[in-house]
Each structure stands twice: as C-alpha cells, then as structure tokens.
Design a protein around this motif. Sequence first.
Motif, PDB file in Angstrom:
ATOM      1  N   TYR A  75       0.901  -1.208   0.067  1.00 44.95           N
ATOM      2  CA  TYR A  75       0.157  -0.128   0.045  1.00 44.95           C
ATOM      3  C   TYR A  75       0.935   1.344   0.142  1.00 44.95           C
ATOM      4  N   LYS A  76       0.699   2.219  -0.609  1.00 43.49           N
ATOM      5  CA  LYS A  76      -0.540   2.702  -1.318  1.00 43.49           C
ATOM      6  C   LYS A  76       0.057   3.096  -2.900  1.00 43.49           C
ATOM      7  N   TYR A  77      -0.708   2.412  -3.717  1.00 43.53           N
ATOM      8  CA  TYR A  77      -0.235   2.432  -5.307  1.00 43.53           C
ATOM      9  C   TYR A  77      -1.117   3.355  -6.027  1.00 43.53           C
ATOM     10  N   ASN A  78      -0.908   3.950  -7.144  1.00 43.07           N
ATOM     11  CA  ASN A  78      -1.755   4.582  -7.874  1.00 43.07           C
ATOM     12  C   ASN A  78      -2.756   3.573  -8.552  1.00 43.07           C
ATOM     13  N   VAL A  79      -3.815   3.346  -8.430  1.00 44.38           N
ATOM     14  CA  VAL A  79      -4.610   2.419  -9.282  1.00 44.38           C
ATOM     15  C   VAL A  79      -4.322   2.389 -10.479  1.00 44.38           C
ATOM     16  N   TYR A  89       3.977   3.645  -6.548  1.00 43.89           N
ATOM     17  CA  TYR A  89       3.468   4.131  -5.306  1.00 43.89           C
ATOM     18  C   TYR A  89       2.700   5.397  -5.483  1.00 43.89           C
ATOM     19  N   ASP A  90       1.739   5.733  -4.650  1.00 44.45           N
ATOM     20  CA  ASP A  90       0.607   7.106  -4.372  1.00 44.45           C
ATOM     21  C   ASP A  90       1.671   8.272  -4.817  1.00 44.45           C
ATOM     22  N   SER A  97      -0.387  11.030  -5.733  1.00 43.41           N
ATOM     23  CA  SER A  97      -1.630  12.005  -5.208  1.00 43.41           C
ATOM     24  C   SER A  97      -0.807  12.998  -4.147  1.00 43.41           C
ATOM     25  N   ASN A 127      -3.439  -4.696 -10.484  1.00 41.33           N
ATOM     26  CA  ASN A 127      -3.334  -3.390 -10.426  1.00 41.33           C
ATOM     27  C   ASN A 127      -4.555  -2.679 -10.296  1.00 41.33           C
ATOM     28  N   SER A 138      -6.456  -1.913  -7.555  1.00 38.42           N
ATOM     29  CA  SER A 138      -6.826  -1.276  -6.393  1.00 38.42           C
ATOM     30  C   SER A 138      -5.463  -0.532  -5.964  1.00 38.42           C
ATOM     31  N   ASP A 139      -5.491   0.371  -4.994  1.00 39.77           N
ATOM     32  CA  ASP A 139      -4.544   0.831  -4.435  1.00 39.77           C
ATOM     33  C   ASP A 139      -3.691   0.133  -3.465  1.00 39.77           C
ATOM     34  N   HIS A 140      -4.068  -0.983  -3.229  1.00 42.70           N
ATOM     35  CA  HIS A 140      -3.362  -2.216  -2.589  1.00 42.70           C
ATOM     36  C   HIS A 140      -2.852  -3.214  -3.628  1.00 42.70           C
TER      37      HIS A 140
END
Length: 160
Positions: free
Chosen positions: A94-98, A103-104, A106, A142, A144-146
């Motif tokens: 966690y946390k991925y870009n959907v 990784y995130d 945002s 891919n 989800s953000d998990h």
Amino acid sequence: MNAAHANKVDQRNEELRRISNSLLSKDKRTHDLIVWLGDLNYRIQDVSNRPARSLIQNHLQSVLVSKDQLLQEAERGEIFKGYYEGTLGFKPTYKYNVGSSNYDTSHKVRVPAWTDRILYKIQDTKNIQTTLYSYDSIDQVNGSDHKPVKADLCLKWINS
C-alpha cells in the motif's frame, strides 16, 4: 478497520481486539485454525516518505520491517498473541496509484506500508502440523491502491 494514519496504532489495536472478541467469543466451539487476512491498516512507523521509497526502490525494504507497526505491537504482546506470519520479503502492499505498480503520487503521497497481511494461529498443535511454503504479494494486480497478498500454507492433520 478504518484508522488510516500512522499515528493511530492504539486505535488499530483496539479495533482488532474488538473484532476478535466479537467473532470468537460468540462461538463456544474450539477453533483448530484461525486466520486473519486482509487490509489490517498497520503502517510503517517513524520513517518518512522519501527514505522509505528510496529503500524500496533499491530493494532494501527489509530495512523497513523493524518499523512495521503490526510487528512492533505483536512483539509488545498487544495484538496477535500466538499467531504466525511469514517473512515480509515483498514490497509494501500500500498505497499504489490504481492501475499501476507505482506508489501514491496524489497530493497525500502516503508512505508505503504492509497494510495487507495474512496471519494464522494453530490451537491444536498436537494434531495439526503447518508449513508455510510462501508468503508474497502479487505485483501484477493493479485494480486497487493495494497489492493482494497470498500465502501457501500446508496443514497436515496428524492422527493421534
């Protein structure tokens, strides 16, 4: 569990105890095997985003394991007494870009963490033998953000 931020470890512990008590105390039967799996929401403690990502990018995520809240709390005896988990040899889930394995990015830019876990407890160790052959995440998923986690756990009932 909805305690989203790293400083909410006490709330996560309490939610976990509440869920466990509500599920297991209602059923008076013995439980030979108990499995917890899913997004348990524990985070990496006291490591900021850039150092964490740098370690992961350089395949050194094992350095972060000692900062994992779930492992810290279990070691302190606060949660998951008697439970087993495989080694966290995979990248944080966690946390991925959907839609990606990035990784995130945002505005929140969350610190990666092993929020998704599989833990198990064998109550009847005289009659059940366990072998955990693998414990890993599935990076190719891919949606989800998990990243999902999988365990290959073999249970063998021993005739007494």
